[in-house]
Design an enzyme around this catalytic site. Sequence first.
Site, short mmCIF file in Angstrom:
data_model
loop_
_atom_site.label_atom_id
_atom_site.label_comp_id
_atom_site.label_asym_id
_atom_site.label_seq_id
_atom_site.Cartn_x
_atom_site.Cartn_y
_atom_site.Cartn_z
N ALA B 105 -4.06 19.40 2.00
CA ALA B 105 -2.41 19.76 1.78
C ALA B 105 -2.41 21.14 2.17
O ALA B 105 -1.31 21.22 2.87
CB ALA B 105 -2.05 19.59 0.27
N ASP B 147 -8.06 22.57 -2.34
CA ASP B 147 -8.38 22.23 -0.62
C ASP B 147 -8.03 20.84 -0.40
O ASP B 147 -8.13 20.43 0.78
CB ASP B 147 -9.45 22.70 -0.11
CG ASP B 147 -9.59 24.21 -0.50
OD1 ASP B 147 -8.82 24.70 -0.42
OD2 ASP B 147 -10.79 24.52 -0.51
N GLU B 148 -7.55 20.02 -1.55
CA GLU B 148 -7.27 18.69 -1.33
C GLU B 148 -5.89 18.22 -1.53
O GLU B 148 -4.98 18.83 -0.90
CB GLU B 148 -8.34 17.64 -1.73
CG GLU B 148 -9.66 17.76 -1.22
CD GLU B 148 -10.51 16.97 -1.87
OE1 GLU B 148 -10.21 15.54 -2.02
OE2 GLU B 148 -11.91 17.08 -1.96
N LEU B 149 -5.52 17.29 -2.72
CA LEU B 149 -4.10 17.41 -3.01
C LEU B 149 -3.41 18.77 -3.36
O LEU B 149 -2.19 18.95 -3.52
CB LEU B 149 -4.02 16.23 -3.87
CG LEU B 149 -4.31 14.96 -3.27
CD1 LEU B 149 -4.33 13.76 -4.16
CD2 LEU B 149 -3.62 14.58 -2.15
#
Lengths: 840, 345
Positions: B105, B147-149
Amino acid sequence: MRRRARNWALAWGALAFGALVAVILGGLNPRIRRHEQADELVQRLMRQDLERSLAVMGVRYRLLRNYDEVVRATRTFEGTRAELDRVEDELGSDDSALLADRAAVVLVVHRKDQLIEDFKTGSAIVRNSLTVLPTLVAGLRGQPPASDADAGTRANVEELLRTLLRLALDQSPRLEVTAEKLRRALDVQLGQLNADQAATVKEVLLHADVVSTYRIRMDATIGALVTTPVVERLADIGAWHERALGAIQRLRTGVEVALIGVSAALAVLAMSLFFEQRRLRRRLETRVAERTQELVASNMSLNRANRTKTTFLANMSHEIRTPLAAILGYAELLEDPRIEVVPRAKFVGLIRRNGEHLLAIINHILDITKIDARGLHLEAVDCAPRELAEEVCVWLQQRAEVKGLRLDVTIADQGPFPHTLRSDPTRLRQILINLIGNAIKFTSQGVVAVSLSYDGSARGGRLLIAVSDTGIGMNEEQRRNLFQDFLQGDSSIGRRFGGTGLGLAICRRLVAAMGGTIKVESQLGAGSTFTVALPAVATAPAIRPRKEDPGQAPDGGQHRLRPGLPILVADDSPDNLFLVSKMLESAGATVEVAVNGKRAVEAAVASARAGRPFAAILMDFQMPEMGGPEAIAAIRAAGVDIPVVALTASVFKEDQAQCFQAGCAEFLGKPVSRDDLIRTLRAVTAAWAPKPVHAEQAPAAAPELPRAPPPRLAAVAEAAFDPERLLTMTGGDESLRDAILALAVENGPGQLADVGTALATGQQAAVQQAAHKLRGALLAICAAPASACASRLEAAAAAGRPDELDELFKALEHESHRLHDAIRAYREARSARPMRAAVA
Amino acid sequence: MQPLEFMNRLLSRTLVLGVLLPVLHGCSARPVSGPPPVADPVDELSAGGPITPVPAQAKFAPARVELGRRLFLEPRLSHDDSLACAGCHPLDRGGMDGRARSPGANGVLSPRNTPTVFNAALNFRQFWDGRADSLERQIDGPVNNPDELGSSWAEVVQKLGRDPSYVTAFAAVYGRPVTPEGVRDAIATFERTLIYRRSRFDLFLAGDTAAMTMEEKQGFELFQEFGCASCHQGANVGGNMFERMGVIGDFFAGRGDPSDSDLGRFSVTGRPEDRFVFRVPSLRLVSLTAPYLHDGSIATLRETVTAMARHQLGRRISDAEARLLELFLQTLPGVPEGSFGAAPR
């Protein structure tokens, strides 16, 4: 009730205990379930661990060609382990043994997981190499051998492949050694091969190395994972759960045993409660039944009492209504001016008789009410029972004679009989009157015998009075009801015999009040005997019982006074003086008269001073010169205590009270009847003892006279005066009646003239007085119409209506003339028959 | 009192005990939790082979699956509401985004190649290094990974809790408000329905010899001969074991630029022998999910096949062989099951 409450308390206590136990066991149950579950999970885990190991072994020995089975077994195992974790977390046990066991399981499982993964990884590599090796070897086979060495190399390669393949399944060290030798030989032989072959052999050697290296590692891994003590550690947990379970189950068993005990206790309690309740219930039922019975009984008696009262009231109502109806009926007739004089007088007589009867009834009711209201005051004075009985017999003699009964008083033979004893003469008399009167009432022929006896042996002495008759008698039921209030033998008695039905009830009360008893023995149709026993202390020497006392024969005694009984009569009315004197003389008394109070005092005092006091004084209360009360006061002041009987036309209570206040012994209302007069005088002179020197002969008793005048003659006289009533007033003494009539004929005109004179003078007070005097004279001869006229004149004079007076006087004159004619006619009719009347 | 009446009274008084006793004996039956286990219908024919057909999957309550589908497509699971699970795992493109490394995201690229979400339920562990042993735990990773959601469960629950439709749906499915457990369960359940099966290869395994071409069959032969099936085996053709990357040759030496993400399972266990060890990936959707390897370093399947033969099997294979292998691999996916394509409502 207290026991019952205790039982309930016990029951609730037991229930509370049961509930507590239930809560405890309810708390235990999830734990037990979890322990059991955990134990079962542990067992399952052990099984699954074995399956997992078997899956790994299956891969190892090429029974399985992929890891899905191992993964599935692992996943199943992990799922079960997660469930066990959850169950154990739910148990929330902080037992260090369990925690240690769980940690150990986690450790060994983790170790085994790693070993399995390692095995899988390594095994894949080995398998890969073992897959590649035959391909490589086959490739070598496809190439033609270049040399002998090449052939030797091939042989070695083939041998290596076989060895490695065998080694994959067989861990024999011999095979290891062989493989190692072959690999070294091939290493050496590499240089003799062409490039292609060398490359292939290198690859073979590489894979052989892989197989050797990983195979050993894999076998070590497999050995390790098979020996990883997962099952043992799981067994530890299982054992722990079994121990915990055992403890809890023992607790539960204990609690359950206790609960069964409590249940049994409760059952016993319930039984005992039931029996207790049944017992109470039965007792209650019994009690209710008893109460019901009592209630029914009391209700019945209440009903009976009520019925009795109702019957009584009905009777009373009838009794009261009958005379009242007569009174009202005749009174109504009297209002009709067309009614002739003669029936008028008859009507008035009827009204009077009925009124007297009514009075008797009401007096009885009052008596009984008074006694019931505990208003009974008892005297304790000396009295002579025998004389009392005889006196009562004298009074009742006439009634007995009318019915042709003999009335005897006897003293029973047993033991001495006291002349006097201490009792209440008034009540004694009342009892005797009631009993003897009753006996007469219910006897139509034969004898009424009064027997007196004295039981000196009883404590304090006992007077026994027995009244026997030869009357109708009673049956058992009537006898039972006899002394009850308001109840005659049966309700029809009242109609047949009259009376209030209260006589015996009064007797019973009086006797009870005096501490005595009353009994009755009776036989239906054969007569009754009433026996009264009264405690009474003898106060005078006993007299021998005697059959008869000629001097005081009760025969005819009710009309008589003791011979020569000296009586002073004071009245300003010559008529009354004459009437009363004649009544008394005919009863045997010696009469002196005084025309006013002053004279009376003089005569009384003189007699006392002479030592021969009068036995009694009859005193009119309204006299000129000196009235009754003043005269009595004067006599008492002179120290003379001759009993005085008041005689007055007033019937008001206040006047009566005045009489007694003044010191009168008795009271008589005008017009006085002969019976009342004699009875009263007998009563007040009971204590009088004749002086022995006094021996004046009483006039001889008048012989029998024809009872009734011829009906025709009686009818003539009826209008102006009532000879029958006059006869009643004189106590049936016809000669006295004749004398009275003669006196009336003699004095009447003069009295009428006095009224005329007063009227002429115009003095109304004088008119009133003269009229009053005349009225008294007229009343004395039962000349109702004339006395009514006199009364009206008197009332008009008193009310100050002078204009009416002449008219009224004319009416009075008329009635007086008519009366005189009637009397004359009556006397002429009577004198036509032989008669020995002492007419003054 | 009559005997009957007495009995009645006695009974009514002891009834309490009658009620109590069963309680004491633990009568309450525990309700069965969860759906009944469905036996895996493993094909008899292929029971002993390295690869088995994809079995039919357990069925789940439609509402539960639908909630999972919504959540899978829900960008509010990310911190800035920009990225959904489906952002990296587009369901219409084989369950991954086709990139070597996926941007989170926040735009930062992930360290490893995104695995497909399809048939992930058949893998024995999740992630390349197998650090999650269930789909539910896997979800924790991307949600919390900055570093993802880049979100957190607290945030997710708060956001979804504001949406009445989610509150209603969670209440209907779980009888509870929105919870992390609910979100995890719903998504995992949805993912368990994301299965590709009934492939031509599976039909072949089931006895339909005409389901595959000769070349494909030759490819399958090679797949076994070369030893590929040693690791890529089972119903998912992989995904049931760990293996070292570069069994025979050093893969990373050839690739260069080693990083922590290359250490694989070592990062999880810390054991030296786990260095460069990864979960063997499933090859079921391999033909649909380029680029390849944990780092997405190889773009084509054929190249990958060649590289894997070289590094894992110590074998140099010809292009023809690689082609045959590729042809075989293309028979593996089959068709997706379930209705995952609907747009979020």
